[in-house]
Every structure is written in C-alpha cells, then in structure tokens.
Design an enzyme around this catalytic site. Structure first.
Site, mmCIF file in Angstrom:
data_model
loop_
_atom_site.group_PDB
_atom_site.id
_atom_site.type_symbol
_atom_site.label_atom_id
_atom_site.label_comp_id
_atom_site.label_asym_id
_atom_site.label_seq_id
_atom_site.Cartn_x
_atom_site.Cartn_y
_atom_site.Cartn_z
ATOM 1 C CG HIS A 198 46.542 10.780 98.169
ATOM 2 N ND1 HIS A 198 45.811 11.413 99.145
ATOM 3 C CD2 HIS A 198 45.760 9.800 97.687
ATOM 4 C CE1 HIS A 198 44.645 10.815 99.264
ATOM 5 N NE2 HIS A 198 44.583 9.832 98.390
ATOM 6 C CE LYS B 240 52.099 19.429 109.526
ATOM 7 N NZ LYS B 240 51.025 19.425 108.566
ATOM 8 N NE ARG B 241 55.371 9.143 109.287
ATOM 9 C CZ ARG B 241 55.635 7.919 108.870
ATOM 10 N NH1 ARG B 241 54.671 7.031 108.761
ATOM 11 N NH2 ARG B 241 56.848 7.550 108.572
ATOM 12 C CE LYS C 231 42.937 14.956 111.035
ATOM 13 N NZ LYS C 231 44.163 14.128 111.148
ATOM 14 C CB THR D 118 43.366 16.012 106.585
ATOM 15 O OG1 THR D 118 44.350 15.054 106.987
ATOM 16 C CG2 THR D 118 42.894 15.716 105.179
ATOM 17 C CE LYS E 105 53.629 15.422 105.967
ATOM 18 N NZ LYS E 105 52.253 15.949 105.903
HETATM 19 C C1 LIG Z 1 45.203 14.012 110.352
HETATM 20 C C2 LIG Z 1 46.348 13.145 110.649
HETATM 21 C C3 LIG Z 1 47.466 13.157 109.830
HETATM 22 C C4 LIG Z 1 47.603 14.082 108.653
HETATM 23 O O1 LIG Z 1 48.225 15.269 109.081
HETATM 24 P P1 LIG Z 1 48.790 16.339 108.044
HETATM 25 O O2 LIG Z 1 49.143 17.496 108.898
HETATM 26 O O3 LIG Z 1 47.672 16.652 107.111
HETATM 27 O O4 LIG Z 1 49.952 15.713 107.380
HETATM 28 C C5 LIG Z 1 48.525 12.324 110.141
HETATM 29 N N1 LIG Z 1 48.481 11.520 111.215
HETATM 30 C C6 LIG Z 1 47.428 11.480 112.036
HETATM 31 C C7 LIG Z 1 47.440 10.577 113.213
HETATM 32 C C8 LIG Z 1 46.318 12.296 111.785
HETATM 33 O O5 LIG Z 1 45.258 12.239 112.598
#
Ligand SMILES: *Cc1c(COP(=O)(O)O)cnc(C)c1O
Length: 760
Positions: A311, A491-492, A601, A597, A497
C-alpha cells in the site's frame, strides 16, 4: 417487517412510545436475524481470508438494510409511526476500527466479496477505543479515546478462544463475529479477535496508558504510539495476536473442510493487507511444523496460501522490525524468520533482497514478497513504481508474482447510501444495473448534452450542498454559503498529501482579498483530517488550518473565502461531505499516493478532480479525458529524478518566487501571531523553507493557476454540469466489485456457485 409486532414483543410498547435506543436495538436485532437466515454453510473447498489490521466499516444499519433490500420499506414503516430512520442513523456509533484508506478499502472489499457471492471472511482485531476521537481546542488537535463499543451492537461473542503465546506468557484471544451482508446476495463474516481480560480502566489522561501492560492493553487502541521501544514491542504483540488467532482459525476451518495440511493452498487463500498481518506467514509455518509437517512442506503450504498487497512506497511506512524487539515479544517466531532468510539468501544471494538485513532487522515487505504467491500494488502507477523503484530488486527475482489491482469502492455505501437522490436520478435515466455492474454508468454518456439531465444533476448537487451546510452548522456551529464553490480535501493528514499546499493557497487568496483583489465567486475550502498524535509537523499543519479558519471568518473576507476544518473526520462525515463537493482536492506529490480511494468516491458523486498525476488520479484522467479533470504539477518521473539527484532546494524557490515567499512568510507574520501558537507556526515555516520534503513549492504556481481555471469554469454552467456527468458516467471502473473480480481471477481462484452469480 412488522415493526408494531416487534416492538410489542421486545418492549411491550407501541412504536411511537419507544425510545431511540429501543428502536435502534430492535432494528439491529431484526437485521442480524435476517442475516443469519440468509447465511448458507460453506460446503466448497477453497475459502478466502482477508487479513487486515483495520476495517473502517462505517455505520452499519442503513447499509445493511440496503443490502438486505428492505431499506425503503423499513423507512416507510417507521415514517408511518411518525419516526424517522435518520434519527436512528445519527444515534448509531461509528465503529472505530480503522485509520484511513487502507481500512476503508478492506471494508469495501468485504462488501464486494459478499455481494459477488464469494466465500471470504475478514479477520482483524476488536479495538475497544480504535483510533482516537479528534477534538479541537484552541486551534489544536487533541486526542480522546473513542469508546465506540456498546452492547447495542452488531458483534456476536463466540465460544471460539485461542491461546496466543507471547514472550511473557500466554494470553487468550476470543473471537467476535460481525455479519457481512452482501448486496442482495450472500452473508459472510468479519471475525474480530479480542483480548480476554482487556482492561479499559488502565487508560489515563487522553489516550495514554501503560504500554508494557500487554495482558491488559493489547486490543485497546489501533496504532498505539510507536515512537519508543515499548510502543514498538506493543505493536509487534498486537500484530502477532491478530495473526496467531487468524492462523489457528484458518487451519481449524480448513481441516474441518477436509484439508490435509500440506494441501493448505487448495483450501485457503490469505490476502495480507499491507505488512501489518505479514507475520501470519512464519506463524503458519510454526503451527504446521508443530502439527507434524517437516519444515519444507510447512513453508510450501504456508507460502502457497498467502498473497500480499503493498500500500505504500514511503520508506518510513515500510515496516521493519529489529530482531531484538521480536525476541522481546515473540521469540518463538524468530527461528522461523531466520530459516526463511537463510533460504532466500541461499537461493538468490544479495543483500538488497534479504529478509533480515546486516543490522539484524526484518524487512516485512521482503518477507511478504518472497513467502507468498502474489504481490500487488493498488493502482497502475503504483505497481509500476513498485516494479521499477521501491521493490525493483525483488521484482527482478520473481517478476511473475507482481500484478496490479487498482483499488475500488463499494457503490452501495458511496452512492446508494450516501446519495439516494443521485441514485434515484440515475435509476430514472439508465435503470438500476449500475448497482451491481459499475460499467452500466456509461449509459449516462448518452445524456451528456441533454439540458434537462444537466439541470437535474445541478439541482441534486445544490441540495447536497445545502444539506452539508446544515450539517456543519448543527455539528460545529459554522455557517457557510451553499452557493459558493465547495472545494474539499478530506483524508488523513500527511505531508505527502500536501494539505499544507492547500493552506498556502488559502493564504495567497486571503492576501489578494485583503488587497482588494476580489475573486469572481465565493469559495468555501473544506478540510477534514486527523493527524497521528506523535506526528508533530502534521499537528502543526492542522494548527495552521484552524488559524486560517478563524482568519477567513473575518466579515471582510468571509463573503469571498471561507475555511472550514471538519472535526473528527470519519466515514460518517465523508458520507455527508462527498455528495456536496464541487472540486475534489487530490494533490499529493506525484509518486507518493499509492492509489487513493477518496478520489473515486468524489468522482462517483459528480465532483471534478483537481489533482496531480498520482495514484488512481492517473486512471481517472485517462477515463474522463483532459476536459473533465484539472491536472497540474510535476510528474512522478520528474519527482523521482529530483529526489535521486538530491537537487531540490526549497530555499531557492522561497527566495526566487515572490508568491511563495509572501504566503510562507505570512505563517510567521503578525496576523497569525495574534491567534496562533508561535512555536508551531515557526516550526512549520522552518520545515517548509528549510526542507519541504514533499516539494510543494515546485508545484505551487501551477496549482494556483489550475485552481483558478477550475473556479472560472465552474461559472460556465451547463459545461460544468457536463464535467460532473462525465465523471459519474466513467466511474464504473472504480467499483470494488471490479477490483474483487480481478483479485479472484488472478490470485484467489475461488468458485462462485451459479446461484450466487447475479452480475457478470
Ligand atoms: C475513503 C476514506 C479515506 C481515504 O481517503 P484518501 O483520500 O484516499 O486518502 C480515508 N478516510 C475515510 C473516512 C474515508 O472514507
């Protein structure tokens, strides 16, 4: 369902008289009963076990009702008694069993595996407090325990208990089961192991606790702080606890299905989600030899059953455990790892592909590649980087093991559940095939020039933005303008990022507004991110964003630019934010985001991506074309070369580009000094000007320019709506059903019995 009857039997009350808690409990019980009725005993041979330290499953009630096909009828029945399903949704706790994308991926995969009728269970840990709850105080993040577990829940305590051998004695792992209900299909299980005798009372101030009290702390927290030795040993114990219980369960089930142990690969395939569960390999070997197999047979059986998903290529995230620590936690596993290392060294020689290096440190990723049948990356660019850079020496030894499986998301949660209005709208246009076959969304392309359709999409977006504005007001008391552009980065928090680059843009814009250069249209910049408590610079970035939230709250600025930082970003928050997004920020430094991911979304919900050529953004770009995405910044080739040359100087950019200097200087300027913590702000300034390891400065000018272009295009209405439409229409590839079918075709080779196949 006869709710009146159920509530009468359970509580002797009418539906109207029941409390939220009573209604919720009754619905959970009803759902679990239906799930158990649907569950069929598995009589096949081979079964998948998805091992993961995280399962970020999100709230369960509504998605389970959707997958059982009774969401609408339950909602209607509640409504007929004057009750609202949304009040129960809000009442439900979100399980805190994951951290970010990796854990959410595991959850999407479980949904798809069950929805495709494949025999596959998840195995993980039942963390009592999971990941911390984020609370903002004085513009800083504080961490509190998130006690999500209640007795209202979905977890079923089983009688299965396995002994787990640790250096300082044996502890017991009890299995708790959670039904994984597929969409109009079969029911699988998520097995969560918990430490018998775990003690929640040892948690002190915030999320602190005695890290050495393994017999009481093992399943309290996800990713306990590992900045010191005790923390690292605890992590090893946690991982071992998970995989030893998993290995014992897998062997027991395989034997019950008739497996003779050296046939294990015919009965079990174990997908190792990142290296956290990689110790399952030596543990299986150990258990198999204990049960009478000779070493070579045990190694062949264990390695033949395992497959590994990588990952990340971030060096600091590739797990390495010193033998010294392993000896303090799980000494009985060390000889097995030494045998594996010895075999690899004999076969291939060479230091760079060894499992145990010269410093006596175990490289978990190397072990996972050598001792498994498959290694996959999670987006095509990521897999190429694994082959050419990160794992290149291993790739040269066994190229046949390497393959790509671009991540996906389950449309049931990320469309049907989180955006019912869009779901209905799509169904009205193209039928409901997209629920189980994402590629059906392409049919929407036929409507790309249809103004009524485009108007409809804009109305849905606008309604979602109003709903988000309401939610933000209720949750955090912030008011924002639903007619502004909603520009979202959730995101985290990690430097790669590059939330800091987004924050620099906000500063840049703020300064322009202050000078009277007013933007054409108002923008609301929304962030949501938790930072690991030990990650200091990440805390500093959160601090900066929170200060900017205050600053842009100034009545002279707010009509044009507002900053909102959502507290405690989690799955439930994502479900509110994503449908309301106009512009999706996916701005990682090219080569650093394995897939992402969140990007998928947003695309599925009709947002347009502003991003770098990184992770799955590359594939999004390819699918939607240049017209329907905003790409900027250096490519991964340029970035990789710059790292190799060691030629990057943040200082030079800072000195030579006035726009950068102005924005960065602002961080330590008088305005922020009035509201911020000078130590944090200075440290962030020093980090950016002195290092900027994730290269925000080289991309900054292009970022600003591209972002402005996106905001201008936003105002050209039907064309903008068309971009959203194309994004939705082309997002079918990112259904996790597609991903899972590829895993099955190339790695797992599980049978799908004919009655279980309801899509292609
Ligand atoms: C989808 C999701 C992530 C992943 O987000 P990225 O932008 O791909 O890092 C992290 N936290 C939550 C709660 C999510 O639903």
């Amino acid at each position: 369902m006869d709710l009146t009857q159920i509530m009468h039997t359970e509580y002797g009350k009418s539906v109207g008289e029941c409390t939220k808690d009573e209604l919720y409990r009754a619905l959970v019980k009803y759902t679990c009963t239906l799930a158990e009725e649907k569950r069929k005993p598995y009589c096949g041979k081979k079964k998948l076990y998805y091992l993961s330290a995280e399962f970020l499953i999100g709230k369960l009630l509504s998605c389970n009702l959707i997958n059982l096909g009774i969401y609408d009828s339950v909602k209607a029945e509640l409504a007929s008694h004057g009750r609202d399903l949304t009040e129960l949704e809000e009442y439900e706790n979100e399980p805190s069993l994951g951290n970010g994308g990796l854990g959410r991926l595991a959850a999407c995969f479980l949904d798809s595996i069950a929805s495709l009728g494949l025999p596959g269970d998840g195995i993980g840990l039942n963390y009592h407090f999971g990941l911390f709850r984020q609370v903002f105080r004085e513009n800083e993040q504080t961490a509190e325990p998130d006690r999500w577990l209640t007795d209202t829940g979905w977890l079923r305590k089983t009688d299965t208990v396995y002994p787990i051998r640790l250096r300082n004695g044996t502890v017991q792992a009890r299995m708790y089961d959670l039904a994984v209900i597929g969409y109009e299909n079969c029911v699988n299980t998520l097995h969560l192991f918990d430490l018998e005798g775990v003690d929640e009372d040892i948690v002190g101030e915030g999320i602190s606790f005695d890290k050495t009290d393994i017999a009481h702390n093992l399943t309290l927290f996800l990713y306990p702080d590992d900045s010191d030795e005790n923390g690292r040993i605890l992590r090893i114990c946690q991982q071992y606890f998970m995989v030893s219980a998993a290995a014992q369960l897998i062997l027991a089930e395989a034997e019950a299905r008739g497996c003779r142990l050296y046939d294990l690969p015919d009965y079990a395939v174990i997908q190792i989600n990142d290296t956290h569960p990689a110790m399952v390999i030596p543990e299986l070997i150990r258990l198999l030899t204990e049960r009478g197999l000779d070493t070579d047979d045990a190694i062949a059986a264990a390695c033949g059953a395992c497959a590994y998903t990588n990952h990340t290529i971030l060096a600091e995230a590739l797990e390495k455990w010193p033998i010294r620590y392993l000896k303090k936690a799980v000494p009985h596993l060390v000889p097995v790892m030494e045998i594996l290392d010895d075999k690899v060294r004999r076969k291939y020689g060479g230091e760079e592909t060894a499992i145990i290096d010269r410093e006596d440190v175990v490289h978990m990723a190397h072990m996972a590649v050598h001792c498994s049948v498959s290694t996959n990356g999670v987006a095509s660019l990521h897999t190429e980087i694994l082959k050419k850079e990160a794992l290149a020496p291993l790739y040269r030894l066994c190229p046949e093991k390497f393959n790509n499986k671009t991540n996906g998301i389950t449309f049931r949660r990320w469309l049907l559940h989180c955006n019912p209005a869009l779901t209905d709208f799509l169904t009205g246009h193209i039928g409901d095939g997209f629920r189980t076959d994402g590629e059906e969304l392409r049919k929407l392309m036929a409507y790309r020039d249809d103004t009524t359709t485009l108007d409809g999409l804009m109305r849905i977006k606008s309604d979602s933005k109003k709903a988000l504005a309401d939610w933000l007001y209720r949750k955090q008391g912030v008011k924002c303008d639903p007619d502004s552009v909603f520009d979202i980065q959730i995101k985290r928090l990690h430097e790669y990022k590059r939330q800091q680059m987004n924050a620099l843009y906000v500063i840049h814009k703020y300064l322009e507004i202050r000078e009277g250069r007013l933007p054409e249209r108002p923008v609301t910049v929304i962030f949501g991110a938790k930072a690991a408590p030990a990650y200091v610079i990440a805390q500093d970035i959160i601090h900066l964003i929170l200060c900017l939230q205050t600053l842009t709250g100034d009545p002279a600025v707010r009509p044009y630019l507002q900053t909102v930082m959502v507290e405690n970003y989690n799955v439930s928050a994502a479900e509110k934010l994503i449908p309301a997004c106009d512009i999706s920020e996916q701005i990682s430094l090219a080569s650093k985001e394995a897939s992402g991911t969140g990007n998928m979304k947003f695309m599925l919900n009709g947002a347009v991506t502003l991003g770098t050529e990184d992770g799955a953004n590359v594939e999004i770009h390819r699918l939607v074309g240049d017209e329907n995405i905003y790409i900027f910044g250096d490519t991964s080739t340029v970035v990789t070369a710059r790292y190799k040359a060691g030629s990057y100087s943040a200082k030079a950019y800072y000195e030579e580009v006035p726009m950068i200097r102005r924005a960065v200087d602002f961080i330590i300027g008088p305005e922020l000094a009035k509201i911020g913590n000078p130590v944090r702000l200075r440290r962030l300034y020093d980090e950016l000007t002195g290092k900027d390891w994730f290269m925000t400065f080289p991309d900054f000018a292009d970022y600003v320019k591209t972002r402005e272009k996106a905001y201008r295009d936003y105002g050209i209405r039907p064309e903008w709506a068309k971009k959203g439409l194309v994004n939705i229409a082309m997002s079918g590839y990112f259904s996790s059903d597609r991903t899972i079918l590829e895993y099955n075709r190339d790695i797992w080779h599980l049978d799908r019995s004919p009655e279980q196949i309801h899509s292609k």
